[in-house]
Design a protein around this motif. Structure first.
Motif, mmCIF file in Angstrom:
data_model
loop_
_atom_site.group_PDB
_atom_site.id
_atom_site.type_symbol
_atom_site.label_atom_id
_atom_site.label_comp_id
_atom_site.label_asym_id
_atom_site.label_seq_id
_atom_site.Cartn_x
_atom_site.Cartn_y
_atom_site.Cartn_z
ATOM 1 N N ARG A 12 1.151 20.880 -2.658
ATOM 2 C CA ARG A 12 0.200 21.775 -2.225
ATOM 3 C C ARG A 12 -0.130 22.780 -1.299
ATOM 4 O O ARG A 12 1.416 22.373 -0.668
ATOM 5 C CB ARG A 12 -1.011 20.356 -1.993
ATOM 6 C CG ARG A 12 -1.974 19.629 -2.628
ATOM 7 C CD ARG A 12 -2.915 19.176 -2.882
ATOM 8 N NE ARG A 12 -3.478 18.451 -3.841
ATOM 9 C CZ ARG A 12 -4.380 19.471 -4.606
ATOM 10 N NH1 ARG A 12 -4.771 20.261 -3.945
ATOM 11 N NH2 ARG A 12 -4.708 18.713 -5.604
ATOM 12 N N CYS A 13 -0.547 23.202 -1.286
ATOM 13 C CA CYS A 13 -0.436 24.425 -0.276
ATOM 14 C C CYS A 13 -0.954 23.351 1.557
ATOM 15 O O CYS A 13 -1.746 23.268 1.698
ATOM 16 C CB CYS A 13 -1.049 25.868 -0.277
ATOM 17 S SG CYS A 13 -1.668 27.021 1.129
ATOM 18 N N GLY A 14 0.433 23.846 2.123
ATOM 19 C CA GLY A 14 -0.064 23.215 3.848
ATOM 20 C C GLY A 14 -1.153 23.738 4.102
ATOM 21 O O GLY A 14 -1.886 23.027 5.660
ATOM 22 N N LYS A 15 -1.468 25.286 3.801
ATOM 23 C CA LYS A 15 -2.777 25.572 5.015
ATOM 24 C C LYS A 15 -3.760 25.754 3.813
ATOM 25 O O LYS A 15 -5.178 25.113 5.290
ATOM 26 C CB LYS A 15 -2.454 27.439 4.895
ATOM 27 C CG LYS A 15 -2.921 27.625 5.714
ATOM 28 C CD LYS A 15 -3.002 29.462 5.486
ATOM 29 C CE LYS A 15 -3.798 30.473 6.478
ATOM 30 N NZ LYS A 15 -3.077 31.635 6.849
ATOM 31 N N CYS A 16 -3.828 25.590 2.775
ATOM 32 C CA CYS A 16 -5.293 25.617 2.018
ATOM 33 C C CYS A 16 -5.731 24.530 0.923
ATOM 34 O O CYS A 16 -6.531 24.321 0.342
ATOM 35 C CB CYS A 16 -6.128 26.627 1.340
ATOM 36 S SG CYS A 16 -5.205 27.308 -0.023
ATOM 37 N N SER A 17 -4.950 23.967 0.762
ATOM 38 C CA SER A 17 -4.541 22.125 0.225
ATOM 39 C C SER A 17 -4.818 22.641 -1.361
ATOM 40 O O SER A 17 -5.567 21.987 -2.048
ATOM 41 C CB SER A 17 -5.138 21.558 0.784
ATOM 42 O OG SER A 17 -5.353 21.170 1.756
ATOM 43 N N LYS A 18 -4.503 24.501 -1.624
ATOM 44 C CA LYS A 18 -4.643 24.456 -3.388
ATOM 45 C C LYS A 18 -3.092 23.989 -4.315
ATOM 46 O O LYS A 18 -2.101 24.164 -3.086
ATOM 47 C CB LYS A 18 -4.108 25.946 -3.746
ATOM 48 C CG LYS A 18 -4.391 26.513 -5.202
ATOM 49 C CD LYS A 18 -4.274 27.543 -5.204
ATOM 50 C CE LYS A 18 -4.312 28.502 -6.424
ATOM 51 N NZ LYS A 18 -5.078 27.986 -7.457
ATOM 52 N N LYS A 19 -3.820 23.313 -5.106
ATOM 53 C CA LYS A 19 -2.876 22.931 -6.264
ATOM 54 C C LYS A 19 -1.619 23.817 -6.432
ATOM 55 O O LYS A 19 -2.131 24.805 -7.158
ATOM 56 C CB LYS A 19 -2.850 22.183 -6.962
ATOM 57 C CG LYS A 19 -1.859 21.052 -7.635
ATOM 58 C CD LYS A 19 -2.528 20.243 -8.953
ATOM 59 C CE LYS A 19 -1.061 19.885 -8.832
ATOM 60 N NZ LYS A 19 -1.861 18.287 -10.600
ATOM 61 N N LEU A 20 -0.516 23.833 -5.999
ATOM 62 C CA LEU A 20 0.951 24.850 -5.986
ATOM 63 C C LEU A 20 1.614 24.566 -7.270
ATOM 64 O O LEU A 20 2.259 25.030 -8.073
ATOM 65 C CB LEU A 20 1.643 25.337 -5.174
ATOM 66 C CG LEU A 20 0.926 25.267 -3.778
ATOM 67 C CD1 LEU A 20 1.613 26.295 -2.528
ATOM 68 C CD2 LEU A 20 -0.140 26.639 -4.021
ATOM 69 N N GLY A 21 1.912 23.014 -7.704
ATOM 70 C CA GLY A 21 2.195 22.040 -8.914
ATOM 71 C C GLY A 21 2.542 21.541 -8.755
ATOM 72 O O GLY A 21 2.441 19.890 -7.895
ATOM 73 N N ILE A 30 8.059 28.166 -1.587
ATOM 74 C CA ILE A 30 6.307 28.764 -2.516
ATOM 75 C C ILE A 30 5.563 29.203 -2.064
ATOM 76 O O ILE A 30 5.440 29.158 -0.823
ATOM 77 C CB ILE A 30 6.482 27.805 -3.789
ATOM 78 C CG1 ILE A 30 5.295 27.969 -4.786
ATOM 79 C CG2 ILE A 30 5.623 26.624 -2.799
ATOM 80 C CD1 ILE A 30 4.840 27.190 -6.136
ATOM 81 N N LYS A 31 5.094 30.812 -2.236
ATOM 82 C CA LYS A 31 4.344 31.287 -1.605
ATOM 83 C C LYS A 31 2.259 31.020 -2.217
ATOM 84 O O LYS A 31 2.368 31.172 -4.180
ATOM 85 C CB LYS A 31 4.552 32.442 -1.474
ATOM 86 C CG LYS A 31 3.058 33.743 -1.057
ATOM 87 C CD LYS A 31 3.831 35.606 -1.205
ATOM 88 C CE LYS A 31 2.557 35.942 -0.019
ATOM 89 N NZ LYS A 31 3.144 37.406 -0.028
ATOM 90 N N CYS A 32 2.016 30.452 -1.631
ATOM 91 C CA CYS A 32 0.430 30.807 -2.086
ATOM 92 C C CYS A 32 -0.937 31.682 -2.928
ATOM 93 O O CYS A 32 -0.121 32.819 -2.357
ATOM 94 C CB CYS A 32 -0.317 29.568 -1.265
ATOM 95 S SG CYS A 32 -2.191 28.937 -1.871
ATOM 96 N N PRO A 33 -1.081 31.693 -3.663
ATOM 97 C CA PRO A 33 -1.407 32.501 -4.179
ATOM 98 C C PRO A 33 -2.948 32.922 -3.973
ATOM 99 O O PRO A 33 -3.323 33.952 -3.937
ATOM 100 C CB PRO A 33 -1.568 32.569 -5.661
ATOM 101 C CG PRO A 33 -1.290 31.037 -6.293
ATOM 102 C CD PRO A 33 -0.644 30.448 -4.886
ATOM 103 N N ARG A 34 -3.107 31.825 -3.503
ATOM 104 C CA ARG A 34 -4.828 31.691 -2.290
ATOM 105 C C ARG A 34 -4.690 32.901 -1.555
ATOM 106 O O ARG A 34 -5.378 33.431 -0.858
ATOM 107 C CB ARG A 34 -5.648 30.162 -2.292
ATOM 108 C CG ARG A 34 -6.696 30.903 -1.971
ATOM 109 C CD ARG A 34 -7.453 28.725 -1.755
ATOM 110 N NE ARG A 34 -8.387 27.973 -3.272
ATOM 111 C CZ ARG A 34 -8.040 27.226 -3.316
ATOM 112 N NH1 ARG A 34 -8.447 26.520 -1.911
ATOM 113 N NH2 ARG A 34 -8.334 26.677 -4.205
ATOM 114 N N CYS A 35 -4.407 31.969 -0.113
ATOM 115 C CA CYS A 35 -4.102 32.520 1.434
ATOM 116 C C CYS A 35 -2.188 32.695 1.858
ATOM 117 O O CYS A 35 -2.364 33.260 2.586
ATOM 118 C CB CYS A 35 -3.879 30.853 1.507
ATOM 119 S SG CYS A 35 -2.952 29.818 2.011
ATOM 120 N N LYS A 36 -1.872 33.402 0.063
ATOM 121 C CA LYS A 36 -0.756 34.639 0.764
ATOM 122 C C LYS A 36 -0.043 33.204 1.612
ATOM 123 O O LYS A 36 1.363 33.951 2.252
ATOM 124 C CB LYS A 36 -0.578 35.231 1.386
ATOM 125 C CG LYS A 36 -1.243 36.752 0.579
ATOM 126 C CD LYS A 36 -1.132 36.334 -0.982
ATOM 127 C CE LYS A 36 -2.285 37.128 -2.158
ATOM 128 N NZ LYS A 36 -2.344 36.849 -3.248
#
Length: 76
Positions: A12-21, A30-36
């Motif tokens: 998960r993204c460390g900033k917005c918690s979006k599941k990245l894989g 890996i770059k988060c597509p939501r918060c960059k």
């Protein structure tokens, strides 16, 4: 397909918690597509091949057995 049953670690993204894989990694960037945000991850330790597996022979081929190095007298 993996030959052994492995539970994949959720990433998960460390900033917005979006599941990245999900998967196994030693190092990952890996770059988060939501918060960059750029997420750089690394494994803290290797996972044993099987739970409870013996680490093998100790350093310098020393055995961890309590009687290691003891000799028995042979002959009379």
């Amino acid at each position: 397909m993996l030959s052994r049953s492995v539970k994949l670690q959720e990433i998960r993204c460390g900033k917005c918690s979006k599941k990245l894989g999900a998967g196994e990694y030693t190092r990952l960037s890996i770059k988060c597509p939501r918060c960059k945000a750029l997420n750089e991850l690394s494994a803290t330790s290797a996972i044993p091949e099987r739970p409870g597996a013996s680490p093998g022979v100790a350093k310098n081929d020393e055995s961890n057995h309590p009687l290691a190095g003891w000799q028995t007298k042979t002959g009379g």
